[in-house]
Write a protein that holds these residues in place. Structure first.
Motif, short mmCIF file in Angstrom:
data_model
loop_
_atom_site.label_atom_id
_atom_site.label_comp_id
_atom_site.label_asym_id
_atom_site.label_seq_id
_atom_site.Cartn_x
_atom_site.Cartn_y
_atom_site.Cartn_z
N GLN A 396 0.83 -1.20 0.00
CA GLN A 396 0.00 0.00 0.00
C GLN A 396 0.86 1.25 0.00
O GLN A 396 1.81 1.37 0.77
CB GLN A 396 -0.92 0.01 1.23
CG GLN A 396 -1.88 1.19 1.27
CD GLN A 396 -2.83 1.13 2.46
OE1 GLN A 396 -2.44 0.69 3.54
NE2 GLN A 396 -4.07 1.54 2.26
N LYS A 397 0.53 2.18 -0.88
CA LYS A 397 1.18 3.49 -0.89
C LYS A 397 0.62 4.34 0.25
O LYS A 397 -0.45 4.06 0.80
CB LYS A 397 0.91 4.20 -2.22
CG LYS A 397 1.56 3.56 -3.43
CD LYS A 397 3.05 3.85 -3.51
CE LYS A 397 3.59 3.48 -4.89
NZ LYS A 397 5.05 3.66 -4.97
N LYS A 398 1.34 5.40 0.55
CA LYS A 398 0.90 6.27 1.63
C LYS A 398 -0.39 7.01 1.28
O LYS A 398 -1.11 7.46 2.17
CB LYS A 398 2.01 7.27 1.96
CG LYS A 398 3.27 6.59 2.50
CD LYS A 398 4.44 7.55 2.62
CE LYS A 398 5.72 6.81 2.99
NZ LYS A 398 6.90 7.71 3.04
N ASN A 399 -0.70 7.13 -0.02
CA ASN A 399 -1.94 7.79 -0.42
C ASN A 399 -3.14 6.83 -0.44
O ASN A 399 -4.24 7.22 -0.84
CB ASN A 399 -1.79 8.45 -1.80
CG ASN A 399 -1.55 7.42 -2.91
OD1 ASN A 399 -1.59 6.21 -2.70
ND2 ASN A 399 -1.28 7.92 -4.12
N GLY A 400 -2.92 5.59 -0.04
CA GLY A 400 -4.01 4.62 0.05
C GLY A 400 -4.11 3.68 -1.13
O GLY A 400 -4.86 2.69 -1.06
N THR A 401 -3.38 3.93 -2.21
CA THR A 401 -3.40 3.02 -3.36
C THR A 401 -2.85 1.66 -2.95
O THR A 401 -1.81 1.57 -2.30
CB THR A 401 -2.57 3.58 -4.52
OG1 THR A 401 -3.12 4.83 -4.93
CG2 THR A 401 -2.55 2.62 -5.70
N ILE A 402 -3.57 0.61 -3.33
CA ILE A 402 -3.18 -0.75 -2.96
C ILE A 402 -2.76 -1.53 -4.21
O ILE A 402 -3.32 -1.33 -5.29
CB ILE A 402 -4.33 -1.47 -2.23
CG1 ILE A 402 -4.54 -0.86 -0.84
CG2 ILE A 402 -4.08 -2.98 -2.11
CD1 ILE A 402 -5.71 -1.43 -0.07
#
Length: 471
Positions: A396-402
């Motif tokens: 998971q990225k810090k922006n919420g993208t999984i």
């Protein structure tokens, strides 16, 4: 009798304390915390074990250790210990790695997607791969043939080459030194890997060793450009009250207070290198900014920064005709580690001539081709529950993208539908398959999610793993 009873009570208390697991101690320096956060974004790094021992194609340093362990055997067998030590130390007289090419190493590492490196400036045998002024047992000494080469200070050359490629620098340094007489005093034979004299009886000698270590680390922190990580090995060198049940097992003789004065070393090092990450390996305390499971991957995510250090081949150091891990396994290890929130430090051992095995370059090239497409699912990610479902790992990225990363078995064709549980996208969420144009559709199937891949992906010869981006 009273003094004997007090001693027994103190030793009993120490034994209980030693068996307790020391918790992770979070760093307080804001610059270090910032660097640790950046380090956790890098994900993939290179380690290199290299020294005079590469000429014999044997394990690094450990054949000098008078312990009867599988990794300390001397070759050829049957040579008396003192004679073996003389032959080992004489390897410095023939060390001439004329094919040393750090620029090629660095370029290969960058293309493979490695963002940081850790180089052995000195291993336990005490041979210095840098131009130290504290010891004559070094690569720049007049008796070493390579000292005549303008690139003789190989640590400086390596650091500069990797820094030029934008790769962050880590200095491996062994706290124990089996060549300096303030650690292994020639007056006594060594008994095991530890200091071979009684520190409480000869405190001035130990102070000399503390100063020697401090001076060498200061040389590395002041004469070799920007350093991001100080990676200290030899965890048996530690204060007495910092021992664990595991580290006590490294002592064939009673444990001693091998306090190297980490507060002073760390303060000095960070004065010269602000924000420096310090890794006092296996010494669980304030100077172990991240932990380093060796040759293994934890079963589940850990709640502190960590890095698996692992060999690309079978050995840490150069071995002729060593067998290298398949690319599929290396990439699967990387994905597994990243899904659990860790970093992957992959080791390559240069040979006696200063060259890598050709196989190492081929592996890095294949890894790089995969990372060029799928690196977005690796860099700058953190662990997300449930981190893995069958053959699908999550990041998971810090922006919420999984990202859902499907691990392909060796020779397995990409399936038209990938199914996983544990991550449920929001209604209307968009998905894409990294590196492939074409529509990706998905639907809920009970508790699971079924992702239908585009026909264009099935026509490609995709290897190792594929990453689905869930926006």
């Amino acid at each position: 009798m009273k003094n004997m009873l007090l001693t027994v009570c103190l030793l009993a208390g120490f034994a209980v304390h030693a068996q307790e697991e020391h918790p992770y101690v979070k760093e307080k320096d804001p610059l270090v915390l910032q660097k640790l956060e950046e380090w956790q974004d890098w994900k993939f790094g290179l380690m290199m074990h290299w020294g005079t021992y590469s000429q014999w194609g044997i394990v690094e340093s450990w054949s000098l250790c008078p312990e009867d362990e599988g990794w300390t055997h001397r070759k050829p067998e049957g040579i008396p210990y003192c004679e073996y030590v003389q032959k080992y130390e004489a390897l410095a007289n023939t060390f001439n790695p004329v094919k040393f090419d750090p620029a090629r190493w660095a370029a290969a590492a960058r293309k493979a997607g490695m963002r940081y490196m850790v180089f052995t400036t000195k291993h336990h045998d005490g041979f210095n791969m840098f131009d130290t002024k504290q010891s004559a047992y070094r690569i720049t000494a007049p008796n070493v043939p390579f000292s005549k080469d303008p690139r003789a200070d190989v640590t400086k050359e390596v650091f500069n080459a990797f820094r030029h490629e934008g790769i962050h620098i880590g200095a491996y340094f062994s706290k124990p030194d089996w060549n300096v007489d303030s650690y292994w005093w020639p007056y006594f034979p060594p008994k095991d890997r530890n200091v071979n004299y009684e520190i409480s009886k000869y405190p001035d000698r130990w102070k000399q060793f503390q100063q020697f270590t401090y001076n060498q680390i200061e040389e590395l922190m002041t004469g070799y450009g920007k350093v991001d990580i100080l990676w200290l090995d030899g965890g048996w060198v530690r204060p007495l009250d910092m021992h664990t049940k595991e580290s006590l097992g490294w002592n064939k003789t009673p444990a001693q207070d091998q306090d190297i004065n980490m507060p002073a070393i760390t303060s000095m090092a960070r004065k010269h290198q602000p924000g420096l990450i310090v890794v006092d390996r296996s010494v669980h305390g304030p100077y172990e900014n991240y932990r380093t499971p060796e040759q293994q991957i934890p079963e589940k995510p850990l709640d502190y920064p960590w890095e698996t250090c692992m060999t690309m081949a079978g050995s840490w150091s150069y071995v002729p005709n060593d067998r290298y891990k398949p690319v599929n396994r290396i990439i699967h290890n990387l994905v597994d580690i990243v899904a659990k929130g860790g970093n992957y430090l992959l080791n390559i051992g240069p040979g006696p001539d200063g060259a890598w095995h050709d196989e190492a370059y081929r592996k890095l090239d294949s890894i790089g081709q995969w990372m060029e497409i799928n690196g977005d699912a690796i860099y700058g990610t953190r662990s997300v529950a449930p981190y893995k479902d069958g053959k699908v790992c999550f990041s998971q990225k810090k922006n919420g993208t999984i990202y859902a990363i499907y691990l392909l078995d060796e020779g397995e064709a990409l399936p038209p539908v990938i199914r996983f549980s544990g991550i449920t996208p929001a209604g209307g969420a968009k998905m894409e398959l990294l590196g492939v144009n074409g529509k990706v559709s998905w639907k809920k199937a009970g508790e699971a999610v079924e992702v239908k891949l585009p026909a264009s992906a099935l026509k490609k010869n995709l290897k190792y793993a594929v990453a689905i981006k869930i926006k």
